[in-house]
Design a protein around this motif. Structure first.
Motif, PDB file in Angstrom:
ATOM      1  N   LEU A 255       0.826  -1.205   0.000  1.00 45.75           N
ATOM      2  CA  LEU A 255       0.000   0.000   0.000  1.00 45.75           C
ATOM      3  C   LEU A 255       0.863   1.258   0.000  1.00 45.75           C
ATOM      4  O   LEU A 255       0.528   2.250  -0.657  1.00 45.75           O
ATOM      5  N   SER A 256       1.979   1.228   0.717  1.00 44.63           N
ATOM      6  CA  SER A 256       2.887   2.384   0.742  1.00 44.63           C
ATOM      7  C   SER A 256       3.476   2.647  -0.639  1.00 44.63           C
ATOM      8  O   SER A 256       3.562   3.795  -1.083  1.00 44.63           O
ATOM      9  N   GLU A 257       3.862   1.580  -1.312  1.00 47.55           N
ATOM     10  CA  GLU A 257       4.420   1.731  -2.662  1.00 47.55           C
ATOM     11  C   GLU A 257       3.358   2.221  -3.639  1.00 47.55           C
ATOM     12  O   GLU A 257       3.629   3.065  -4.498  1.00 47.55           O
ATOM     13  N   GLU A 258       2.131   1.714  -3.487  1.00 43.57           N
ATOM     14  CA  GLU A 258       1.037   2.138  -4.361  1.00 43.57           C
ATOM     15  C   GLU A 258       0.710   3.608  -4.133  1.00 43.57           C
ATOM     16  O   GLU A 258       0.501   4.369  -5.087  1.00 43.57           O
ATOM     17  N   LEU A 259       0.680   4.022  -2.870  1.00 46.11           N
ATOM     18  CA  LEU A 259       0.408   5.422  -2.543  1.00 46.11           C
ATOM     19  C   LEU A 259       1.491   6.327  -3.109  1.00 46.11           C
ATOM     20  O   LEU A 259       1.201   7.382  -3.690  1.00 46.11           O
ATOM     21  N   ALA A 260       2.750   5.930  -2.960  1.00 43.04           N
ATOM     22  CA  ALA A 260       3.861   6.723  -3.491  1.00 43.04           C
ATOM     23  C   ALA A 260       3.775   6.841  -5.005  1.00 43.04           C
ATOM     24  O   ALA A 260       4.056   7.898  -5.582  1.00 43.04           O
ATOM     25  N   HIS A 261       3.358   5.758  -5.666  1.00 43.89           N
ATOM     26  CA  HIS A 261       3.227   5.757  -7.127  1.00 43.89           C
ATOM     27  C   HIS A 261       2.179   6.774  -7.575  1.00 43.89           C
ATOM     28  O   HIS A 261       2.446   7.622  -8.435  1.00 43.89           O
ATOM     29  N   TYR A 262       0.987   6.710  -6.970  1.00 38.78           N
ATOM     30  CA  TYR A 262      -0.081   7.620  -7.381  1.00 38.78           C
ATOM     31  C   TYR A 262       0.196   9.055  -6.946  1.00 38.78           C
ATOM     32  O   TYR A 262      -0.201  10.004  -7.624  1.00 38.78           O
ATOM     33  N   ARG A 263       0.883   9.207  -5.837  1.00 37.42           N
ATOM     34  CA  ARG A 263       1.265  10.559  -5.400  1.00 37.42           C
ATOM     35  C   ARG A 263       2.223  11.175  -6.412  1.00 37.42           C
ATOM     36  O   ARG A 263       2.119  12.354  -6.751  1.00 37.42           O
ATOM     37  N   SER A 264       3.150  10.372  -6.908  1.00 34.80           N
ATOM     38  CA  SER A 264       4.099  10.845  -7.917  1.00 34.80           C
ATOM     39  C   SER A 264       3.375  11.220  -9.206  1.00 34.80           C
ATOM     40  O   SER A 264       3.685  12.248  -9.836  1.00 34.80           O
ATOM     41  N   LEU A 265       2.403  10.399  -9.612  1.00 38.04           N
ATOM     42  CA  LEU A 265       1.631  10.718 -10.816  1.00 38.04           C
ATOM     43  C   LEU A 265       0.903  12.047 -10.660  1.00 38.04           C
ATOM     44  O   LEU A 265       0.837  12.850 -11.597  1.00 38.04           O
ATOM     45  N   TYR A 266       0.338  12.286  -9.489  1.00 39.62           N
ATOM     46  CA  TYR A 266      -0.396  13.528  -9.223  1.00 39.62           C
ATOM     47  C   TYR A 266       0.540  14.731  -9.206  1.00 39.62           C
ATOM     48  O   TYR A 266       0.307  15.726  -9.887  1.00 39.62           O
ATOM     49  N   GLU A 267       1.624  14.620  -8.452  1.00 36.63           N
ATOM     50  CA  GLU A 267       2.508  15.771  -8.271  1.00 36.63           C
ATOM     51  C   GLU A 267       3.256  16.138  -9.548  1.00 36.63           C
ATOM     52  O   GLU A 267       3.522  17.317  -9.800  1.00 36.63           O
ATOM     53  N   GLN A 268       3.604  15.147 -10.364  1.00 34.64           N
ATOM     54  CA  GLN A 268       4.425  15.419 -11.545  1.00 34.64           C
ATOM     55  C   GLN A 268       3.626  15.429 -12.851  1.00 34.64           C
ATOM     56  O   GLN A 268       4.209  15.459 -13.931  1.00 34.64           O
ATOM     57  N   ALA A 269       2.300  15.402 -12.750  1.00 36.50           N
ATOM     58  CA  ALA A 269       1.471  15.411 -13.957  1.00 36.50           C
ATOM     59  C   ALA A 269       1.681  16.714 -14.736  1.00 36.50           C
ATOM     60  O   ALA A 269       1.909  17.772 -14.145  1.00 36.50           O
ATOM     61  N   PRO A 270       1.620  16.655 -16.061  1.00 36.21           N
ATOM     62  CA  PRO A 270       1.801  17.863 -16.867  1.00 36.21           C
ATOM     63  C   PRO A 270       0.606  18.810 -16.806  1.00 36.21           C
ATOM     64  O   PRO A 270       0.731  19.985 -17.160  1.00 36.21           O
ATOM     65  N   ALA A 271      -0.542  18.332 -16.359  1.00 36.67           N
ATOM     66  CA  ALA A 271      -1.726  19.190 -16.233  1.00 36.67           C
ATOM     67  C   ALA A 271      -1.820  19.734 -14.811  1.00 36.67           C
ATOM     68  O   ALA A 271      -1.357  19.112 -13.859  1.00 36.67           O
ATOM     69  N   ALA A 272      -2.446  20.912 -14.696  1.00 37.32           N
ATOM     70  CA  ALA A 272      -2.619  21.536 -13.385  1.00 37.32           C
ATOM     71  C   ALA A 272      -3.787  20.888 -12.655  1.00 37.32           C
ATOM     72  O   ALA A 272      -4.920  20.897 -13.150  1.00 37.32           O
ATOM     73  N   TYR A 273      -3.508  20.304 -11.487  1.00 39.32           N
ATOM     74  CA  TYR A 273      -4.532  19.679 -10.666  1.00 39.32           C
ATOM     75  C   TYR A 273      -4.712  20.476  -9.377  1.00 39.32           C
ATOM     76  O   TYR A 273      -3.737  20.891  -8.760  1.00 39.32           O
ATOM     77  N   LEU A 274      -5.968  20.656  -8.988  1.00 34.76           N
ATOM     78  CA  LEU A 274      -6.279  21.237  -7.689  1.00 34.76           C
ATOM     79  C   LEU A 274      -7.286  20.345  -6.978  1.00 34.76           C
ATOM     80  O   LEU A 274      -8.120  19.708  -7.619  1.00 34.76           O
ATOM     81  N   ILE A 275      -7.191  20.312  -5.662  1.00 35.61           N
ATOM     82  CA  ILE A 275      -8.235  19.720  -4.833  1.00 35.61           C
ATOM     83  C   ILE A 275      -8.822  20.865  -4.024  1.00 35.61           C
ATOM     84  O   ILE A 275      -8.099  21.553  -3.294  1.00 35.61           O
ATOM     85  N   LEU A 276     -10.125  21.093  -4.203  1.00 34.45           N
ATOM     86  CA  LEU A 276     -10.796  22.219  -3.557  1.00 34.45           C
ATOM     87  C   LEU A 276     -11.806  21.728  -2.523  1.00 34.45           C
ATOM     88  O   LEU A 276     -12.434  20.682  -2.711  1.00 34.45           O
ATOM     89  N   ALA A 277     -11.987  22.512  -1.471  1.00 32.79           N
ATOM     90  CA  ALA A 277     -13.131  22.307  -0.593  1.00 32.79           C
ATOM     91  C   ALA A 277     -14.363  22.750  -1.371  1.00 32.79           C
ATOM     92  O   ALA A 277     -14.263  23.479  -2.368  1.00 32.79           O
ATOM     93  N   ASN A 278     -15.515  22.337  -0.938  1.00 32.05           N
ATOM     94  CA  ASN A 278     -16.738  22.679  -1.662  1.00 32.05           C
ATOM     95  C   ASN A 278     -17.017  24.178  -1.693  1.00 32.05           C
ATOM     96  O   ASN A 278     -17.799  24.639  -2.531  1.00 32.05           O
ATOM     97  N   ASP A 279     -16.385  24.929  -0.800  1.00 34.99           N
ATOM     98  CA  ASP A 279     -16.581  26.381  -0.807  1.00 34.99           C
ATOM     99  C   ASP A 279     -15.564  27.112  -1.690  1.00 34.99           C
ATOM    100  O   ASP A 279     -15.542  28.340  -1.741  1.00 34.99           O
ATOM    101  N   GLY A 280     -14.705  26.349  -2.395  1.00 33.10           N
ATOM    102  CA  GLY A 280     -13.751  26.972  -3.313  1.00 33.10           C
ATOM    103  C   GLY A 280     -12.369  27.200  -2.747  1.00 33.10           C
ATOM    104  O   GLY A 280     -11.478  27.677  -3.450  1.00 33.10           O
TER     105      GLY A 280
END
Length: 200
Positions: free
Chosen positions: A86-111
């Motif tokens: 699970l730690s390796e899987e989490l690190a893998h997906y975290r790397s995909l998120y952080e180094q993705a070429p597109a801009a990603y945001l996680i927002l609270a429902n209030d913006g």
């Protein structure tokens, strides 16, 4: 042997028990990952084994305790392996998120921005750390509050929403949103609109 978290099912428990018995029969000693008998328990076993009338029961109990001990050892090792996976899987997906070429945001429902990836920091010319806690509208051109509110409302009500917003330097962004599985935040992808594809 068990479910995704390593806890044995009924069938898995039977296999675990058989594996433990096999190890004991081959003289493999318990590794004591799951704990060990207390002094008082050992004393009680010794006293029962010393009496002829209870020696047989004491030996059976000792064998059962050894089996449980080995079961605990095997289960502990499975849990450790699952935790590593699970730690390796989490690190893998975290790397995909952080180094993705597109801009990603996680927002609270209030913006309010909960977090963003490196591409989001580049897009807004901000450090990734400084994005957290800010509202999305503070990074956009004035007058974009209504557009952001509509996106967030539609995302919550419809399960997805697409739209566009303007940056302070007059660049336009295409925005795609999805609510998280828990529904308490919004996943957002922002893509800069090229001059050739813009039609405003």
């Amino acid at each position: 042997m068990g479910n995704r978290h390593g806890y044995p099912t009924v069938e898995g428990h039977e296999r675990l028990r058989q594996s433990a018995r096999d190890l004991i029969e081959h003289g493999v000693p318990p590794r004591n990952h799951g704990g060990s008998l207390s002094v008082s328990a050992l004393q009680l076993l010794y006293e029962r084994a010393a009496r002829p009338e209870s020696a047989g029961d004491a030996l059976k109990l000792l064998h059962e305790l050894q089996t449980y001990q080995v079961e605990l050892d095997l289960l502990y090792e499975q849990l450790q392996a699952n935790e590593q996976e699970l730690s390796e899987e989490l690190a893998h997906y975290r790397s995909l998120y952080e180094q993705a070429p597109a801009a990603y945001l996680i927002l609270a429902n209030d913006g309010a921005i909960i977090e963003g990836n490196e591409a989001a920091g580049v897009l807004f010319d901000e450090s990734v750390m400084s994005l957290a806690g800010r509202t999305l509208t503070t990074l956009l051109a004035s007058g974009q509050q209504a557009a952001v509110n509509t996106l967030l409302r539609n995302c919550t009500e419809r399960g997805a929403a697409d739209g566009s917003v303007e940056l302070a330097d007059q660049r336009w962004l295409t925005v795609r949103t999805r609510p998280t599985a828990s529904g308490d935040s919004v996943l957002m992808i922002l893509t800069e609109v090229s001059i050739h594809s813009a039609s405003f």
